[in-house]
Design a protein around this motif. Structure first.
Motif, PDB file in Angstrom:
ATOM      1  N   VAL A   8       1.861  -4.381  -1.844  1.00  0.00           N
ATOM      2  CA  VAL A   8       0.804  -3.753  -1.052  1.00  0.00           C
ATOM      3  C   VAL A   8       0.794  -4.429   0.319  1.00  0.00           C
ATOM      4  O   VAL A   8       0.647  -5.647   0.406  1.00  0.00           O
ATOM      5  CB  VAL A   8      -0.578  -3.902  -1.731  1.00  0.00           C
ATOM      6  CG1 VAL A   8      -1.679  -3.343  -0.835  1.00  0.00           C
ATOM      7  CG2 VAL A   8      -0.581  -3.225  -3.094  1.00  0.00           C
ATOM      8  N   ARG A  16      -6.676  -4.535   0.694  1.00  0.00           N
ATOM      9  CA  ARG A  16      -5.457  -5.000   0.012  1.00  0.00           C
ATOM     10  C   ARG A  16      -5.784  -5.447  -1.410  1.00  0.00           C
ATOM     11  O   ARG A  16      -5.126  -5.044  -2.374  1.00  0.00           O
ATOM     12  CB  ARG A  16      -4.866  -6.145   0.832  1.00  0.00           C
ATOM     13  CG  ARG A  16      -3.534  -6.635   0.417  1.00  0.00           C
ATOM     14  CD  ARG A  16      -2.947  -7.622   1.419  1.00  0.00           C
ATOM     15  NE  ARG A  16      -3.755  -8.816   1.591  1.00  0.00           N
ATOM     16  CZ  ARG A  16      -4.157  -9.302   2.766  1.00  0.00           C
ATOM     17  NH1 ARG A  16      -3.845  -8.711   3.889  1.00  0.00           N
ATOM     18  NH2 ARG A  16      -4.872 -10.401   2.829  1.00  0.00           N
ATOM     19  N   ASP A  17      -6.843  -6.243  -1.551  1.00  0.00           N
ATOM     20  CA  ASP A  17      -7.234  -6.748  -2.871  1.00  0.00           C
ATOM     21  C   ASP A  17      -7.748  -5.634  -3.772  1.00  0.00           C
ATOM     22  O   ASP A  17      -7.485  -5.640  -4.975  1.00  0.00           O
ATOM     23  CB  ASP A  17      -8.291  -7.843  -2.729  1.00  0.00           C
ATOM     24  CG  ASP A  17      -7.742  -9.105  -2.076  1.00  0.00           C
ATOM     25  OD1 ASP A  17      -6.499  -9.247  -1.985  1.00  0.00           O
ATOM     26  OD2 ASP A  17      -8.553  -9.950  -1.657  1.00  0.00           O
ATOM     27  N   ALA A  20      -4.689  -3.690  -5.048  1.00  0.00           N
ATOM     28  CA  ALA A  20      -3.970  -4.514  -6.029  1.00  0.00           C
ATOM     29  C   ALA A  20      -4.737  -4.544  -7.353  1.00  0.00           C
ATOM     30  O   ALA A  20      -4.146  -4.386  -8.429  1.00  0.00           O
ATOM     31  CB  ALA A  20      -3.771  -5.931  -5.493  1.00  0.00           C
ATOM     32  N   ARG A  24      -3.515  -3.065 -11.023  1.00  0.00           N
ATOM     33  CA  ARG A  24      -3.510  -3.895 -12.246  1.00  0.00           C
ATOM     34  C   ARG A  24      -4.344  -3.249 -13.344  1.00  0.00           C
ATOM     35  O   ARG A  24      -3.960  -3.245 -14.510  1.00  0.00           O
ATOM     36  CB  ARG A  24      -3.999  -5.300 -11.922  1.00  0.00           C
ATOM     37  CG  ARG A  24      -3.006  -6.091 -11.088  1.00  0.00           C
ATOM     38  CD  ARG A  24      -3.481  -7.512 -10.798  1.00  0.00           C
ATOM     39  NE  ARG A  24      -2.559  -8.173  -9.897  1.00  0.00           N
ATOM     40  CZ  ARG A  24      -2.843  -8.484  -8.629  1.00  0.00           C
ATOM     41  NH1 ARG A  24      -4.044  -8.241  -8.130  1.00  0.00           N
ATOM     42  NH2 ARG A  24      -1.940  -9.067  -7.867  1.00  0.00           N
ATOM     43  N   VAL A  31       1.869  -7.021  -9.128  1.00  0.00           N
ATOM     44  CA  VAL A  31       1.491  -6.553  -7.796  1.00  0.00           C
ATOM     45  C   VAL A  31       1.475  -7.737  -6.842  1.00  0.00           C
ATOM     46  O   VAL A  31       0.828  -8.752  -7.100  1.00  0.00           O
ATOM     47  CB  VAL A  31       0.096  -5.875  -7.805  1.00  0.00           C
ATOM     48  CG1 VAL A  31      -0.248  -5.367  -6.412  1.00  0.00           C
ATOM     49  CG2 VAL A  31       0.059  -4.741  -8.820  1.00  0.00           C
ATOM     50  N   THR A  33       0.881  -8.889  -2.694  1.00  0.00           N
ATOM     51  CA  THR A  33       0.172  -8.405  -1.509  1.00  0.00           C
ATOM     52  C   THR A  33       0.557  -9.220  -0.284  1.00  0.00           C
ATOM     53  O   THR A  33       0.747 -10.438  -0.376  1.00  0.00           O
ATOM     54  CB  THR A  33      -1.358  -8.472  -1.700  1.00  0.00           C
ATOM     55  OG1 THR A  33      -1.750  -9.830  -1.887  1.00  0.00           O
ATOM     56  CG2 THR A  33      -1.812  -7.625  -2.881  1.00  0.00           C
TER      57      THR A  33
END
Length: 121
Positions: A8, A16-17, A20, A24, A31, A33
């Motif tokens: 990502v 981004r988080d 991700a 998941r 994953v 990032t």
């Protein structure tokens, strides 16, 4: 599914988080990032990345240009473009440049699951 490695690329840490975490949650534990193209290129050297999610609007970088550079570096990776702006032009440009999908922010579990379905199996 769990063998697919995903990268990502988004300069916004919370976006981004969130992506991700969503990946998941739907069954993709591998994953990675990063925030920019330079970090993405390093990650491509370290891990066998299968799918890359690239934000169109990165700080100081154009996501379309990042996508093209990554495809040159690793021609077999699949790209999914991400944007808060789902204009027809953005979607057309992404597909024209070889993206296999387009996800609009804010992310939803369903949208991410739908785009990932084409890479599973």
């Amino acid at each position: 599914m769990d063998t697919i490695q995903i990268l990502v690329i988004d300069d916004d840490p919370s976006a981004r988080d969130l992506l991700a975490s969503t990946l998941r949650t739907i069954g993709y534990p591998r994953v990675h990032t990063v925030a920019d193209q330079a970090a993405a290129e390093l990650m491509l050297k370290k891990a066998r990345i299968d799918v890359v999610f690239v934000d169109i609007e990165l700080s100081g970088e154009n996501g379309f240009e990042v996508m093209q550079a990554l495809k040159q570096e690793a021609p077999k990776i699949e790209i999914v473009m991400v944007s808060a702006h789902s204009t027809v032009d953005n979607v057309k440009q992404a597909i024209k440049l070889g993206a296999k999908g387009f996800v609009v922010k804010p992310y939803s579990l369903g949208k991410v699951k739908d785009v990932m379905a084409q890479f599973a199996g």
